[in-house]
Write a protein that holds these residues in place. Structure first.
Motif, short mmCIF file in Angstrom:
data_model
loop_
_atom_site.label_atom_id
_atom_site.label_comp_id
_atom_site.label_asym_id
_atom_site.label_seq_id
_atom_site.Cartn_x
_atom_site.Cartn_y
_atom_site.Cartn_z
N LYS A 100 -10.63 52.72 35.90
CA LYS A 100 -10.06 51.14 35.79
C LYS A 100 -10.15 50.08 36.89
O LYS A 100 -11.65 50.19 37.46
N ASN A 101 -10.27 49.57 36.07
CA ASN A 101 -11.61 47.78 36.39
C ASN A 101 -10.87 47.27 37.74
O ASN A 101 -12.19 46.42 38.23
N ARG A 102 -9.94 47.20 38.18
CA ARG A 102 -9.34 46.89 40.12
C ARG A 102 -10.70 47.40 40.95
O ARG A 102 -11.32 46.80 41.67
N LEU A 103 -10.36 48.84 40.55
CA LEU A 103 -11.67 50.00 41.67
C LEU A 103 -13.50 49.74 41.25
O LEU A 103 -14.37 49.64 41.91
N ALA A 104 -13.54 49.43 40.07
CA ALA A 104 -14.52 49.00 39.40
C ALA A 104 -15.75 47.56 39.91
O ALA A 104 -16.69 47.76 40.62
N LYS A 105 -14.59 46.98 39.90
CA LYS A 105 -14.77 45.97 40.73
C LYS A 105 -15.14 45.39 42.28
O LYS A 105 -16.04 44.49 42.72
N ILE A 106 -14.19 46.55 43.02
CA ILE A 106 -14.69 46.63 44.80
C ILE A 106 -15.72 46.86 44.42
O ILE A 106 -16.46 46.87 45.63
N ALA A 107 -16.01 48.18 43.33
CA ALA A 107 -17.01 49.01 43.63
C ALA A 107 -18.29 48.27 43.49
O ALA A 107 -19.43 48.35 43.70
N LEU A 108 -18.42 47.50 42.33
CA LEU A 108 -20.02 46.51 42.45
C LEU A 108 -20.35 45.37 43.70
O LEU A 108 -21.43 44.57 43.89
N GLU A 109 -18.85 45.30 44.24
CA GLU A 109 -19.25 44.24 45.54
C GLU A 109 -20.83 44.29 46.01
O GLU A 109 -20.95 45.81 46.64
N GLY A 110 -21.64 43.79 46.24
CA GLY A 110 -22.66 44.15 46.94
C GLY A 110 -24.54 44.59 46.16
O GLY A 110 -24.95 44.88 46.72
N THR A 111 -23.51 44.66 44.73
CA THR A 111 -24.57 45.82 44.29
C THR A 111 -25.97 44.94 42.82
O THR A 111 -25.28 43.48 42.81
N ASP A 112 -26.62 44.93 42.92
CA ASP A 112 -27.34 43.94 41.83
C ASP A 112 -26.71 43.90 40.20
O ASP A 112 -27.46 42.60 40.62
N VAL A 113 -25.67 44.83 40.00
CA VAL A 113 -25.37 44.08 38.76
C VAL A 113 -23.98 44.05 39.31
O VAL A 113 -22.97 43.90 38.10
N ALA A 114 -23.36 43.10 40.13
CA ALA A 114 -22.36 42.45 40.40
C ALA A 114 -21.65 40.93 39.13
O ALA A 114 -20.67 40.91 39.17
N SER A 115 -23.05 41.42 38.17
CA SER A 115 -22.63 39.69 37.44
C SER A 115 -22.23 40.45 36.19
O SER A 115 -21.06 39.56 35.16
N ILE A 116 -21.42 41.46 36.01
CA ILE A 116 -20.84 42.41 34.99
C ILE A 116 -18.91 42.23 35.56
O ILE A 116 -18.76 42.40 34.50
N SER A 117 -19.11 41.99 36.59
CA SER A 117 -18.03 41.96 37.01
C SER A 117 -16.47 41.31 36.04
O SER A 117 -15.81 41.99 35.74
N HIS A 118 -16.85 40.38 35.65
CA HIS A 118 -16.14 39.36 34.78
C HIS A 118 -15.45 39.73 33.66
O HIS A 118 -14.75 39.29 32.67
N LEU A 119 -16.83 40.70 33.20
CA LEU A 119 -15.93 41.51 31.65
C LEU A 119 -15.61 42.98 32.03
O LEU A 119 -14.53 43.17 31.18
N LEU A 120 -15.18 43.11 33.21
CA LEU A 120 -13.72 44.18 33.10
C LEU A 120 -12.63 44.08 33.52
O LEU A 120 -12.08 43.81 34.17
N THR A 121 -12.47 43.38 31.96
CA THR A 121 -10.59 43.18 31.41
C THR A 121 -10.32 43.60 30.41
O THR A 121 -11.49 43.86 29.99
N GLY A 122 -9.24 44.31 30.09
CA GLY A 122 -8.81 45.36 28.93
C GLY A 122 -9.47 46.57 28.57
O GLY A 122 -9.74 46.91 30.14
N PRO A 123 -9.28 47.20 28.09
CA PRO A 123 -9.55 49.09 27.70
C PRO A 123 -11.32 48.87 27.49
O PRO A 123 -12.33 47.97 27.17
N THR A 124 -11.83 48.76 29.22
CA THR A 124 -13.15 49.15 29.52
C THR A 124 -13.65 50.09 29.24
O THR A 124 -12.71 50.58 30.36
N LEU A 125 -14.98 50.28 28.84
CA LEU A 125 -16.10 50.92 29.14
C LEU A 125 -17.47 50.67 29.99
O LEU A 125 -17.88 49.81 29.67
#
Length: 217
Positions: A100-125
């Protein structure tokens, strides 16, 4: 009859003793308890909340420890196609996951790959691997044959990748290929050195043998 209320009371007791097992019932119980204390309903059961917490923790560990992450849209992929993608990722040391995008965005916080957060919209893998080339290579190859998989971008550590960056990374040799090339470079000089060192020894052996034959004669 006189026995009717007793039967009714017995029915009430039995219905109250039925264990609550559904998430919806647990949610109602939780909201009733919050209402008694003057708190607003939560909208989700404790079970659901715990599951989401576990999911965020699992994703955070992935994002914190992986070398590369690729994000792609997958709308339109059949179950069989997705399973094929999963197998190909696994065979190359990579993993593909739908979260789920919302959960993935929370999990990204504070990690080196946090820059992908804006890509998590719609049906993503997300596809990820410890080898920085594995996940991009498989995703790019799969997308060539399946136009329903659309690469949005990704990240290699703190370096953000656009779709072209992911494709460029896919053209690089994998870690296994690099190891093989490095081993070849290391072995080639060693072979030449061995040849140079054994050649004089062979000549000396022939000289000694000639002297030995002369003495014997």
């Amino acid at each position: 009859t006189a026995s009717s209320p007793e039967r009714g009371q017995g029915t009430e007791r039995r219905s109250e003793e039925v264990p609550v097992s559904t998430g919806a019932s647990k949610e109602r119980q939780c909201n009733r308890r919050r209402a008694l204390t003057g708190l607003p309903p939560t909208g989700e059961s404790p079970v659901d909340k715990a599951a989401k917490t576990d999911a965020v923790a699992t994703l955070n560990a992935v994002f914190a420890n992986t070398s590369v992450v690729v994000v792609a849209h997958y709308a339109g992929l059949t179950v069989a196609q997705f399973q094929k993608l999963r197998r190909e990722m696994k065979a190359n040391g990579a993993t593909v996951k739908v979260a789920k995008n919302r959960l993935a965005k929370i999990a990204l916080e504070g990690t080196d790959v946090a820059s992908i957060s804006h890509l998590l919209t719609g049906p993503t893998l997300i596809a990820y691997s410890n080898d920085p080339v594995a996940a991009p290579k498989v995703a790019t190859a799969f997308a060539k044959d399946n136009d329903k998989l659309v690469i949005l971008g990704g990240a290699m550590g703190k370096t953000a990748l656009n779709p072209d960056g992911v494709k460029a990374l896919a053209t690089m040799p994998s870690l296994d290929e690099l190891r093989a090339k490095l081993l070849g470079l290391l072995q080639a000089p060693a072979t030449k050195i061995a040849q140079l060192s054994t050649a004089p020894a062979a000549k000396l052996a022939r000289v000694f043998q000639a002297y030995a034959d002369k003495d014997a004669a």
